[in-house]
Design a protein around this motif. Sequence first.
Motif, PDB file in Angstrom:
ATOM      1  N   VAL A 181      39.064  51.488  32.445  1.00  0.00           N
ATOM      2  CA  VAL A 181      37.855  51.387  31.615  1.00  0.00           C
ATOM      3  C   VAL A 181      36.680  52.155  32.219  1.00  0.00           C
ATOM      4  CG1 VAL A 181      38.418  49.233  30.449  1.00  0.00           C
ATOM      5  CG2 VAL A 181      37.319  49.148  32.700  1.00  0.00           C
ATOM      6  N   ASN A 182      36.693  52.330  33.528  1.00  0.00           N
ATOM      7  CA  ASN A 182      35.724  53.249  34.147  1.00  0.00           C
ATOM      8  C   ASN A 182      36.357  54.631  34.049  1.00  0.00           C
ATOM      9  OD1 ASN A 182      33.867  51.221  35.036  1.00  0.00           O
ATOM     10  ND2 ASN A 182      35.331  50.692  36.627  1.00  0.00           N
ATOM     11  N   LYS A 261      34.061  50.822  27.699  1.00  0.00           N
ATOM     12  CA  LYS A 261      33.137  50.086  28.561  1.00  0.00           C
ATOM     13  C   LYS A 261      31.834  50.881  28.526  1.00  0.00           C
ATOM     14  CE  LYS A 261      32.535  48.764  33.458  1.00  0.00           C
ATOM     15  NZ  LYS A 261      33.205  48.535  34.751  1.00  0.00           N
ATOM     16  N   GLU A 372      42.311  40.252  41.283  1.00  0.00           N
ATOM     17  CA  GLU A 372      41.139  40.709  42.030  1.00  0.00           C
ATOM     18  C   GLU A 372      40.485  39.583  42.832  1.00  0.00           C
ATOM     19  OE1 GLU A 372      38.185  42.593  39.586  1.00  0.00           O
ATOM     20  OE2 GLU A 372      36.793  42.867  41.245  1.00  0.00           O
ATOM     21  N   HIS A 496      36.389  42.690  47.623  1.00  0.00           N
ATOM     22  CA  HIS A 496      36.528  41.328  47.090  1.00  0.00           C
ATOM     23  C   HIS A 496      37.691  40.530  47.672  1.00  0.00           C
ATOM     24  CE1 HIS A 496      34.218  42.752  43.237  1.00  0.00           C
ATOM     25  NE2 HIS A 496      33.472  42.718  44.315  1.00  0.00           N
TER      26      HIS A 496
HETATM   27  C1  GCU Z   1      34.849  43.864  37.790  1.00  0.00           C
HETATM   28  C2  GCU Z   1      35.636  44.751  38.714  1.00  0.00           C
HETATM   29  C3  GCU Z   1      35.450  46.200  38.407  1.00  0.00           C
HETATM   30  C4  GCU Z   1      35.694  46.450  36.919  1.00  0.00           C
HETATM   31  C5  GCU Z   1      34.846  45.532  36.086  1.00  0.00           C
HETATM   32  C6  GCU Z   1      35.138  45.616  34.608  1.00  0.00           C
HETATM   33  O1  GCU Z   1      33.499  43.974  38.056  1.00  0.00           O
HETATM   34  O2  GCU Z   1      35.277  44.475  40.040  1.00  0.00           O
HETATM   35  O3  GCU Z   1      36.327  46.940  39.200  1.00  0.00           O
HETATM   36  O4  GCU Z   1      35.424  47.771  36.595  1.00  0.00           O
HETATM   37  O5  GCU Z   1      35.080  44.215  36.455  1.00  0.00           O
HETATM   38  O6  GCU Z   1      35.760  44.696  34.091  1.00  0.00           O
HETATM   39  O7  GCU Z   1      34.743  46.559  33.936  1.00  0.00           O
END
Ligand code: GCU
Length: 647
Positions: A181-182, A261, A372, A496
Amino acid sequence: MQGVDPAWLPDVAFRPIGTRRTLIRGSGPLVDTVHGEVAGACERFGGRVSRESGSYDLVLELDGDDGSEGFVYERGDGCTTVTASGARGLLYGFFHVVRLGETAFLDDARRASYRPESALRMLDHWDNVAVHPVMGQVERGYAGGSLFWEDGRARGDLERVRAYGRLLAACGINAVAVNNVNVHATEARLLTDRIGEVADIAGALRPYGIRTHLSVTFAAPVVLGGLASADPLDESVRAWWAEATARVYAAIPDFGGFVVKADSEGQPGPFAYGRSHADGANMLAAALAPHGGTVHWRAFVYNHHQDWRDRSTDRARAAYDHFVPLDGEFADNAVLQVKHGPMDFQAREPVSPMIGAMPGTRLAVELQATQEYTGQQRHVCWLGPMWSEVLRFGIDGESSVGASARGGLVAVANVGDDPFWTGHPLAQANLYTFGRLAWDPNADPHHVLDEWIRLTFGSGPGLAAGLRSILDGSWRTYEKYTASLGVGFMVQPGHHYGPSVDGYEYSPWGTYHFADRDGVGVDRSVASGTGYAGQYAKPWADVYESPLSCPDELLLFFHHVSYGHMLHSSKTVIQHIYDTHFEGVAEVGAARERWASLVDLVDPARHARVAERFEEQLRSAREWRDQVNSYFFRKSGVADERGRTIY
Ligand code: GCU
């Protein structure tokens, strides 16, 4: 497949079908898949498969193709019958027979219909094509590299992807998003000049009824199209998306849609243009609509540059505050994808108050199979009971979360190119359980666990009982030795993993516990806190508002209380912290012993992998116990009633 763990589809699971005579009726690619499965089983076990009438033990029949996913199952007069009016239904009916094993051919069964509660049962892979310098290849991935991407491109050999699709179909999953999503620079191009690689992956998943989705960047018109803006109301931007989307469908006719996102943790979004998230989502929905696609627009929008001194801003409120005012504005093929809790996949959170508060919007609920915050697949933590609690939660005292997720159920995937798929072999149970609960959110998770154990390990009684005792309570055990009473976090920043009680206490991320010498917890009441409790429907708004009615397990999420505050369990908060941390470590020790005792009953490689992870889990659990207990002892000065060692 050679060198890959068969997970819940070992050859022997196909023996009951493979030793019998099967008739398959109907035609089309998924019928061919079912035929191939049965033929393979018969080759291994000596049975017979045919497409012509005669006398049979099993009849699998596709009768029409209306796109439905259900099937009808019955057994009588020595014959088991599965009938479906949609091709996927036949596939799921076939795997139903696999799951039943011999029972499918021994016990008469009255005609019964099965169909999924939710039409979209999806895994989101947070996989990068390129290896990211900080996150590695799979963001929050604990199972090696990506299943889909290798050496900077889609895998040439997609056999494993096909085997993955097969496992997913066998537990009911029908959609996969193949990238993070990133969306970084390389991955952004999957939408355009690299769509052929996505098409190859889609081709490997399609025979098992799985549609492929893609995460895209909101800034695509700028970063890929060279436009000056990505403003969702700008005609040239809309035209760019329409064209790009049409090209995607030319390459992948059954493409599922986009995952986005936006305006979240630094990702671009409509706010930059003064537009709403409905404007953003609807632009993509309009581009997808002519092709039957859906946009999954994530609701994980909050301020990650918070000032820890400011107690009025509450991250837990953010999704509701941003999105509930937009209810009714989203297009029919726009789905708002919301994390099940208001923060971020902690071991314990309340259900997000957004769920149920947007009756005019299709919501998808997102769970996190990748562990996570629940032990990173080094710890055993079977999440079935947590997810089941969430899905069965009655949001207004009635309608459940599962029923409100009209846009589907999604989990962040926990698999990679690890030989055991999930790093920790027992983490496969999470993947399987997600699929089965997405199909039926009211299913008893313990039945699902038993089913997974029986399929994966066979039905030897000693082994099954041992596995059940290791997995069954493992989430509660994990909760015991980590952050207490719903307060969350206390993890090491960045990756984490492992304890750091104040790791996020003075950070900009909005995840605080506010411990001082007198007490701990976040006041989210309406009366004296951030007002978050008021975002719930009744009765929950009232239940959570007062520390007297708030359930113990969420007390510190909703209230700042003194260490001497008496819980419903009749323990003080401080004694609860001490006791649960000692218990949690003891429970890990017992599970480790139990696993050791199964050594002769489990395949040696699998046994060794889990044994090695148990060593780390025990080490880490002790670290959690001692850091958390010492921290609260030093803050409060209150001794443990039982005089155990606290440092
Ligand atoms: C959490 C996670 C990230 C992820 C984010 C998300 O913060 O640590 O790595 O990108 O969720 O759900 O977009």
